[in-house]
Write a protein that holds these residues in place. Structure first.
Motif, PDB file in Angstrom:
ATOM      1  N   TYR A 187      15.562   1.362  54.254  1.00 38.12           N
ATOM      2  CA  TYR A 187      16.130   2.311  53.434  1.00 38.12           C
ATOM      3  C   TYR A 187      16.037   2.381  51.988  1.00 38.12           C
ATOM      4  O   TYR A 187      15.638   1.931  51.563  1.00 38.12           O
ATOM      5  CB  TYR A 187      17.587   1.639  53.565  1.00 38.12           C
ATOM      6  N   ASP A 188      16.709   3.416  51.355  1.00 40.73           N
ATOM      7  CA  ASP A 188      16.475   3.583  49.887  1.00 40.73           C
ATOM      8  C   ASP A 188      17.597   2.791  48.993  1.00 40.73           C
ATOM      9  O   ASP A 188      17.528   1.936  48.280  1.00 40.73           O
ATOM     10  CB  ASP A 188      16.531   4.816  49.570  1.00 40.73           C
ATOM     11  N   VAL A 189      18.843   2.059  50.323  1.00 36.93           N
ATOM     12  CA  VAL A 189      19.789   1.448  49.751  1.00 36.93           C
ATOM     13  C   VAL A 189      20.747   1.278  50.880  1.00 36.93           C
ATOM     14  O   VAL A 189      20.780   1.902  51.422  1.00 36.93           O
ATOM     15  CB  VAL A 189      20.687   2.322  48.650  1.00 36.93           C
ATOM     16  N   CYS A 190      20.991  -0.396  50.518  1.00 35.62           N
ATOM     17  CA  CYS A 190      21.426  -0.601  51.826  1.00 35.62           C
ATOM     18  C   CYS A 190      22.722  -1.238  50.805  1.00 35.62           C
ATOM     19  O   CYS A 190      22.635  -1.589  49.571  1.00 35.62           O
ATOM     20  CB  CYS A 190      21.019  -2.082  52.458  1.00 35.62           C
ATOM     21  N   LEU A 191      23.928  -0.968  51.547  1.00 38.12           N
ATOM     22  CA  LEU A 191      25.181  -2.144  50.820  1.00 38.12           C
ATOM     23  C   LEU A 191      26.188  -2.387  51.466  1.00 38.12           C
ATOM     24  O   LEU A 191      26.494  -2.031  52.573  1.00 38.12           O
ATOM     25  CB  LEU A 191      25.996  -0.363  50.494  1.00 38.12           C
ATOM     26  N   ASN A 192      26.517  -3.341  50.709  1.00 36.41           N
ATOM     27  CA  ASN A 192      27.503  -4.401  51.799  1.00 36.41           C
ATOM     28  C   ASN A 192      29.156  -3.080  51.240  1.00 36.41           C
ATOM     29  O   ASN A 192      30.273  -3.993  50.119  1.00 36.41           O
ATOM     30  CB  ASN A 192      27.658  -5.746  50.681  1.00 36.41           C
ATOM     31  N   LEU A 229      31.599  -4.448  47.628  1.00 36.44           N
ATOM     32  CA  LEU A 229      31.074  -3.620  46.611  1.00 36.44           C
ATOM     33  C   LEU A 229      32.895  -2.656  46.856  1.00 36.44           C
ATOM     34  O   LEU A 229      33.690  -2.032  45.787  1.00 36.44           O
ATOM     35  CB  LEU A 229      30.069  -3.044  47.121  1.00 36.44           C
ATOM     36  N   HIS A 244      26.554  -1.755  55.687  1.00 35.48           N
ATOM     37  CA  HIS A 244      26.897  -2.978  56.488  1.00 35.48           C
ATOM     38  C   HIS A 244      28.525  -3.871  55.913  1.00 35.48           C
ATOM     39  O   HIS A 244      28.725  -3.836  54.448  1.00 35.48           O
ATOM     40  CB  HIS A 244      26.115  -3.735  56.714  1.00 35.48           C
ATOM     41  N   PHE A 271      18.158  -6.924  47.028  1.00 42.03           N
ATOM     42  CA  PHE A 271      17.231  -7.715  46.834  1.00 42.03           C
ATOM     43  C   PHE A 271      16.220  -6.269  46.799  1.00 42.03           C
ATOM     44  O   PHE A 271      16.935  -4.905  46.895  1.00 42.03           O
ATOM     45  CB  PHE A 271      17.286  -7.176  48.552  1.00 42.03           C
ATOM     46  N   ALA A 283      16.009  -4.286  55.035  1.00 42.08           N
ATOM     47  CA  ALA A 283      15.921  -3.314  54.184  1.00 42.08           C
ATOM     48  C   ALA A 283      15.048  -2.665  53.471  1.00 42.08           C
ATOM     49  O   ALA A 283      15.377  -2.136  53.413  1.00 42.08           O
ATOM     50  CB  ALA A 283      16.439  -4.155  53.348  1.00 42.08           C
ATOM     51  N   VAL A 328      23.836  -5.847  48.191  1.00 43.06           N
ATOM     52  CA  VAL A 328      22.754  -4.601  47.843  1.00 43.06           C
ATOM     53  C   VAL A 328      21.153  -4.402  47.740  1.00 43.06           C
ATOM     54  O   VAL A 328      20.532  -5.749  47.122  1.00 43.06           O
ATOM     55  CB  VAL A 328      23.043  -3.623  46.788  1.00 43.06           C
ATOM     56  N   CYS A 329      20.356  -3.258  48.391  1.00 43.99           N
ATOM     57  CA  CYS A 329      19.036  -3.863  48.978  1.00 43.99           C
ATOM     58  C   CYS A 329      18.856  -2.091  47.847  1.00 43.99           C
ATOM     59  O   CYS A 329      19.229  -1.293  48.351  1.00 43.99           O
ATOM     60  CB  CYS A 329      18.584  -3.946  49.973  1.00 43.99           C
ATOM     61  N   LEU A 330      17.242  -2.092  46.997  1.00 45.94           N
ATOM     62  CA  LEU A 330      17.363  -0.975  47.273  1.00 45.94           C
ATOM     63  C   LEU A 330      15.720  -0.888  46.759  1.00 45.94           C
ATOM     64  O   LEU A 330      15.148  -2.150  46.299  1.00 45.94           O
ATOM     65  CB  LEU A 330      17.672  -1.163  45.453  1.00 45.94           C
TER      66      LEU A 330
END
Lengths: 193, 193
Positions: free
Chosen positions: A171-176, A180, A121, B119, A168, B173-175
């Motif tokens: 998902y395993d990982v969400c990234l901006n 980033l 996102h 998060f 969130a 970042v969400c992990l």
């Protein structure tokens, strides 16, 4: 067991670019919406699907068509495309490790493969800039276009998967990608492979 | 401009542990809920706050207390604690780079500092195991306990920030700590500093 990296993404977040770069870095194929549609056409999946359904349905060809011309044996066009897409995504995942962008692949896969689920996102401003500069969208009200596209994606995803798009916890990982940067996103995702 | 890493987390996801490990790796302080509460007590913030409010409010001490004994000059206890917490979080962020776990720090900061918003979440099964093993929670129905705690956190966050807790787009970042492992989460977060 194949490892599949699925990438869901907000419109204009650069998710497709990130998917391609990750795949290139890892030396595995990347399938996005365009490629999957092309596969659907080339493999004549549609024909095969209709033939199969025709064998198992009680409501045969001419009767179904009589009820609704745009229906495929009781399914409307969208449901039909969903079923075809789901099968193609599963077939691709069975072939080899790969990256799949969009197509609800995160929700469709997981039984026969190891899935790394990614959501990309970005801030609205960054996405508006991106769709005008890179996708060649008209600069008039890109905000409205973003909102419309995301609303459709969220609705489609929720309808077929019963999950909340962009939450969130799915998902395993969400990234901006705006904060980033594309390259760092590619590095993080590749490191999980 | 100080860099602050804020960590929001589902209950039992190991977010606090991750925060502490990140801070240790980077050589910066880590403030979590317990520490912030202790600071509130030690600094006599409560006294100072009440005195200040007393100077500016139209509804003086005895009258406010007469209306509701648990009210602080027109604010209820929860609103009062929110205001104090917010000020402490901001003061800590002004002192030096740091990690702040919880306390809606992600929503409170950002004007005077560079904020990396994280998060941490995990599958329910992994969290249930964690709270029984590591936090010493009773093993009866940890699922209900998780649900209750998360519901409270989400409600509190939404009430005071007008944002949706756990929606990917609010964070850099969400992990998923259960899938990625604590160490990998620490590595990813540290790499963004």
């Amino acid at each position: 067991m194949n490892t599949i990296i699925t990438i869901s993404r907000q419109f204009g977040s650069g998710g497709r670019t990130i998917g391609r770069m990750v795949a290139e870095k890892l030396g595995i194929p990347c399938y996005d919406a365009e490629i999957i549609e092309k596969i659907m056409e080339e493999t004549g999946f549609e024909k095969k699907f209709i033939e199969e359904k025709g064998e198992h349905t009680n409501m045969g060809g001419w009767l179904a068509r009589a009820f609704a011309e745009h229906d495929f044996y009781g399914q409307n066009t969208q449901d039909y495309l969903w079923t075809v897409q789901k099968r193609i995504v599963r077939e691709l995942a069975e072939k080899s490790d790969c990256v799949i962008v969009g197509r609800c692949a995160d929700a469709v896969l997981g039984e026969k493969e190891k899935v790394i689920r990614v959501f990309i996102h970005a801030d609205q401003e960054a996405r508006a800039k991106r769709i005008v500069e890179q996708y060649g969208e008209r600069p008039e009200s890109p905000e409205k276009r973003l909102k419309d596209k995301d609303k459709k994606r969220a609705g489609y995803y929720q309808y077929y998967t019963d999950l909340k798009w962009g939450a969130a916890e799915h998902y395993d990982v969400c990234l901006n990608s705006a904060h980033l940067g594309i390259d760092r996103c590619v590095d993080i995702i590749s490191s999980l492979y």
